[in-house]
Design a protein around this motif. Sequence first.
Motif, PDB file in Angstrom:
ATOM      1  N   HIS A 283     -11.949   4.476  -8.968  1.00  0.00           N
ATOM      2  CA  HIS A 283     -12.272   4.875  -7.601  1.00  0.00           C
ATOM      3  C   HIS A 283     -13.744   5.262  -7.485  1.00  0.00           C
ATOM      4  O   HIS A 283     -14.415   4.905  -6.507  1.00  0.00           O
TER       5      HIS A 283
ATOM      6  N   SER B 254       0.858  -1.183   0.000  1.00  0.00           N
ATOM      7  CA  SER B 254       0.000   0.000   0.000  1.00  0.00           C
ATOM      8  C   SER B 254       0.893   1.231   0.000  1.00  0.00           C
ATOM      9  O   SER B 254       1.743   1.390   0.893  1.00  0.00           O
TER      10      SER B 254
ATOM     11  N   LEU C 277     -10.753  -0.231  -5.274  1.00  0.00           N
ATOM     12  CA  LEU C 277      -9.369   0.104  -4.996  1.00  0.00           C
ATOM     13  C   LEU C 277      -8.546  -0.319  -6.204  1.00  0.00           C
ATOM     14  O   LEU C 277      -8.909  -1.264  -6.904  1.00  0.00           O
TER      15      LEU C 277
ATOM     16  N   ASP D 131      -3.739   2.813  -5.324  1.00  0.00           N
ATOM     17  CA  ASP D 131      -3.716   2.444  -3.906  1.00  0.00           C
ATOM     18  C   ASP D 131      -2.584   1.475  -3.577  1.00  0.00           C
ATOM     19  O   ASP D 131      -1.926   1.608  -2.543  1.00  0.00           O
TER      20      ASP D 131
END
Length: 419
Positions: free
Chosen positions: A218, A41, A223, A244
């Motif tokens: 999005h 992430s 994601l 992301d």
Amino acid sequence: MTAVPDARPDAPLPKPAATGMGTTSEYGPYRLASHFQPIYSLTHHRAVGHEALLRATTLATGAPVAPMELFADAASDEARIALDRAALLQHLAAYAGRDADEWLFLNMHPRSLADPSGPSIRQIDDTLARHGLRPGQVVIEVLESSLPDDADFDHRVDELRELGCLVSLDDFGAGHSNFDRVFRLRPEIVKLDRSVVVRAEVDAHARRIASQMVSLLHECGCLVLMEGIETDEGAYTALRCDVDFVQGYHFGRPGPELAGITGLHALRAAWDRFDRQSASDDRLWQEQMSPYKQSIELASVLLAGGASMDEACRRFLSQPGSDMCYLLDKQGRQVVGNAFRDGFSQQQLESVERFAPLHDTRQARWSRRAYFRGAEASPNIAQVTRPYMTLQGSRMCFTVSIQFDMGGRTLVLCGDASL
């Protein structure tokens, strides 16, 4: 034909001989093993999951077998479903005992989900429990290009989601990708194909498109993971596009163990570059746009004072790439003729014959356009759009605009400049 394990829908999924990293299993003439590639992430600065990737060697000689060869050998639906079943068992056994709150990404062919002989939801749930894994730790990946138009497949995906698993749409942006598949599958995660990364790394226009694609995904409630990142440039591109998650050799190669520190170093370096370069890039863009914004603001003042379009817009039309200015009323309709830079004319604007049906703009309304809405939202402050293709189809341009009052009327002055 490769010998396959029992694939009957009521057949229990067999227990593995062992669990944990390094676990292997047999499938026909092959020994199967699991490698794991970390998924990071960008926001959390850590690995949030691993994709399980199948590796195989021959039982007879121990020679490695390329994954593509292994899957090519499973040519029939029955063989492919059996291979997916074997891979599922192998990966879960190898991943068993993980205490970390991370996702395990598991690839499953859509045929294995749609066919009644594939692993049932109950079997998947029981097998996860046997290995100490919660459904919420598992992300089922399905290849976007292989999605069947099949009610059984859609139903199985819904069942997986009800069980608690997440669903990921893989390789989006390659081949014949379209958003209909996103609307239909409603994946929690969409993985952008490496081809998107490769183009965006070297082409500013492709990077803008990728960024807009991420924004749309999005808005679809997904994601976004950018895979296939192999360079520092790719990592920077991922940050600029606001994805992301990231995955690729730059952050960690697949291996029998889980993520090490290589990916963390790459992540820090990517953020360091982003902190330096994104501010510089943004500042450079603002500096480049400043003369256009100042001159359109001056033009609005001159128009409000009674100057003609040509006189008021002269400074704007002297800027590099500037083509023309036009004045719109509060409904977005043009109120006077265009003011053109020297050497440019309406005839040249309409010179692209292929777009002749769009040349007559006498009844046109432009109030939906970003340059109109932006100016309307911030009166008396110049706005600049992202680059876009003009309706005349002849060029890419950006538009500078400003809303102002002239003689009691609210107007929007716009100026186009070619890229």
